[in-house]
Each structure stands twice: as C-alpha cells, then as structure tokens.
Write an enzyme that holds these catalytic residues in place. Structure first.
Site, mmCIF file in Angstrom:
data_model
loop_
_atom_site.group_PDB
_atom_site.id
_atom_site.type_symbol
_atom_site.label_atom_id
_atom_site.label_comp_id
_atom_site.label_asym_id
_atom_site.label_seq_id
_atom_site.Cartn_x
_atom_site.Cartn_y
_atom_site.Cartn_z
ATOM 1 N N ARG A 62 -4.159 -14.868 -1.605
ATOM 2 C CA ARG A 62 -2.925 -14.447 -0.532
ATOM 3 C C ARG A 62 -3.820 -14.672 0.815
ATOM 4 O O ARG A 62 -4.858 -14.233 0.909
ATOM 5 C CB ARG A 62 -2.540 -12.939 -0.409
ATOM 6 N N CYS A 93 0.742 -1.048 -0.189
ATOM 7 C CA CYS A 93 0.062 0.208 -0.003
ATOM 8 C C CYS A 93 0.746 1.278 0.000
ATOM 9 O O CYS A 93 1.742 1.453 0.629
ATOM 10 C CB CYS A 93 -0.964 0.089 1.124
ATOM 11 N N TYR A 132 -7.860 -8.766 7.049
ATOM 12 C CA TYR A 132 -9.106 -7.860 6.294
ATOM 13 C C TYR A 132 -10.172 -8.768 6.261
ATOM 14 O O TYR A 132 -10.372 -9.893 6.692
ATOM 15 C CB TYR A 132 -8.276 -7.305 4.973
#
Length: 357
Positions: free
Chosen positions: A228, A24, A180
């Site tokens: 992932r 990011c 996440y």
C-alpha cells in the site's frame, strides 16, 4: 459482471473483486486481538468479500500507532489471530493482514480519546523516523534511525511475516502509506537524511525495497504480497516544498514488481497535516489506473467507493483489478451481497442465512 468474477494471484483465487480494506479498530490489548476483531472481521467475510485485510498490525511495540493497535511481534498475538483467520477462511474469504510501523506517528491516542500524541505520563514511548522531524506542532520529536535501528525495522517486518503465516493469514500487505514509517522514508518532506537512505529516489526507496525483500523471503512463494502506498502527498511546489509524487509512485511500482510484489494498493496523503485534498467519490481511482497502466502491475482502488455501480465501473473500465471498501464496509458489512443483488450477480450466502438471501 466483472466485479463478481474471480481474481487469481499465485496459488489463491479471490471469489470476486471486492476486498475489505484494513481499518484500525484500536481495540487490542498489548497487541493481542480480541472478540471484537473476530466479530468485526468475521462478519465481513460472511458478507461476501473476497478478502478481508486486518488492520495496520504493528511489527514491534514501538511501531504501534496507539496502545490499542494489534501486533505480530510475539507468539501470544499469533495464537489470538488463529481463530480469527480460521473463521474468515471458513466463510470462503482470503484472510489478509497489513504489516505496519507507525514511525513518527506512533505513541498516539485512540481517535475517540483525541487522536493526538499521548501526553507525558500516559504510557507514551519513544518514536523513530528517518529524521528528527515531528509530525506536527506539539507532537513528539522522533529519534532518527541509525544503522542498527534500520536493521531492526527490516528484521521486525521479516519476523512479523513469519508470524503472519503461523497465524493463518494468506495475504500480506506492507504498509508504506498514510504518513507511517516507510512512507516517511519515501517522501522528501519527512526524509532529510544525507546518507544512503536519503536524498535521491533510489536512497529514499531503499528501506521499502529492503523490507519487501525481507518479507518476500519469509513469505511463501505461493502466497501474494501487496504494497500500500500513498500515490501523492498532495504537496507540489507550495513554498518550495515538493512531496512524494504520482510519477515516483509509478517508478516505485515498476521497481518492486520484480521483488515479488503482486499488487499496489493505491491510497494517498497522510504524511503532513493541514493539506488540502480534493476529496470526492473515487478521488484516488485515477492514481490506481495510472500505476496499473504505466507500471504493468495489478492495482487496488480505494477511497470513497460507496456504490455498487461505481465499484463495478472501476473494474470494468480497467482502472483497477480490485476495489477496496473501507468506511462503506463499516456501515454495511454486507456490501458485496447488496452489490450482487443490485447488479444482478450471484453470490452464495452461508447456509445459515440462505432463507433470507
């Protein structure tokens, strides 16, 4: 030198086994990438990587980690990605993107602004998760997703996959790691649901499987799809708590392979704060090796891989098919070229740079 041998997946051939991991940059506006992304990602393609995977790119506005995240939820973002992917491809690298939804870790500040949850009145938004459990003390309490919300997540990933193709990407990685949203569904630490999406392994993996089926259905059969995962939450039995485990990661890898997943990108952690992780050179490589061996699927190793010989050994020892270079790539965009020189391999430089290489 196996590190510099080609690696074929579906219709693509990676020129070597070194991939720039998604990292990011927190430097987009309204999800639109800018000059920073062109130079950042483009320089790593020039540097000789086989594939350059763009950062966690949100499938919806509420799926962003921070206000600075890139996105693929509208056509303006598609148009902004097109010159970036075109440049990456022009340098002989594969242009990849990681599709992501941050779940309860969304609505956060950029790291250099503190990294915690956005304060009230500073552009914060409502976050969602499998259960109404905040990431940490003082974090937003997310809304538990209902059936309509779950359908929207799947639809958003599907739509983002279509936009990724229009944007010029050749490789998609679905992000189900680092705490996440998809990882939040996988782990019993964050998923306390009692419906079809919680409890058993089958239920906790249901959303991940639905997203993968949706993305694979929208993504050409000729192009690879990666996943992932965090192989472990690094929580096993303390205070009666058990997180997502390596054994479950192996089982998930076995089950997603028939869904059209071509490679498991193996990371770890990120779901819960204050966890003790035995960080050291290549500390996650054994997870990639085990999943590759026991699930019979290609894997990528990531995490404190910083030396040429180290990267080469991982591939030559059959611990992973690819090495994903993250922070070392930030320090040195030309890590693949440096590695080739150190290991006596050949890597062709761009014509503009040949007089130096």
């Amino acid at each position: 030198m196996e590190l510099f041998t080609p690696f074929a997946q579906r219709s693509l051939t990676l020129r070597n086994r070194i991939v720039v991991a998604p990292m990011c940059q927190y430097s987009a506006t309204d999800g639109v990438p800018a000059d920073w992304h062109l130079v950042h990602l483009g320089s790593r393609a020039v540097g000789g990587a086989a594939a350059v995977v763009a950062e966690a790119t949100a499938v919806s506005p509420e799926g962003r980690i921070s206000p600075g995240d890139t996105g693929l939820w509208n056509d303006a973002q598609v148009a902004a990605w097109q010159p970036i992917t075109a440049f990456i491809r022009s340098q002989g690298a594969i242009a990849g993107v990681q599709l992501a939804h941050a779940g309860r870790k969304a609505s956060a500040q950029r790291p250099w602004e503190g990294g915690g949850p956005l304060p009230a009145g500073h552009g914060e938004w409502t976050t969602v998760a499998p259960s109404a459990i905040p990431f940490d003390r003082n974090w937003h309490t997310p809304q538990a997703l209902d059936e309509a919300g779950l359908r929207k997540v799947v639809d958003d990933f599907r739509a983002a996959a279509k936009r990724a193709l229009a944007a010029g990407f050749q490789l998609i990685e679905v992000h189900a790691a680092h705490g996440y949203l998809l990882h939040q569904f996988l782990s019993p630490l964050s998923n306390h649901r009692t419906d079809a999406y919680g409890g058993s392994f089958e239920n906790r993996t249901r959303l991940v499987r639905a997203v993968l089926e949706a993305v694979r259905g929208a993504w050409p059969d000729t192009l690879p799809l990666w996943l992932r995962i965090s192989a472990t939450d690094w929580v096993s039995g303390e205070d009666g708590m058990h997180g997502w485990s390596v054994e479950e990661s192996v089982r998930l890898a076995r089950e997603v392979k028939p869904l059209g997943v071509d490679l498991i990108d193996v990371s770890s952690g990120g779901l819960v704060p204050h966890v003790k992780i035995p960080v050291g050179p290549g500390y996650q490589v054994p997870f990639a090796a085990r999943i590759r061996r026991e699930a019979g699927i290609a894997t990528g190793a990531v995490g404190l891989i910083t030396e040429s010989a180290q990267a080469a050994g991982i591939v030559e020892n059959g611990e992973a098919d690819l090495v994903l270079i993250a922070r070392e790539s930030l320090r040195d965009p030309y890590f693949p070229r440096r590695s080739a020189q150190e290991l006596g391999a050949s890597l062709v430089a761009p014509v503009q740079y040949q007089r130096a290489w």
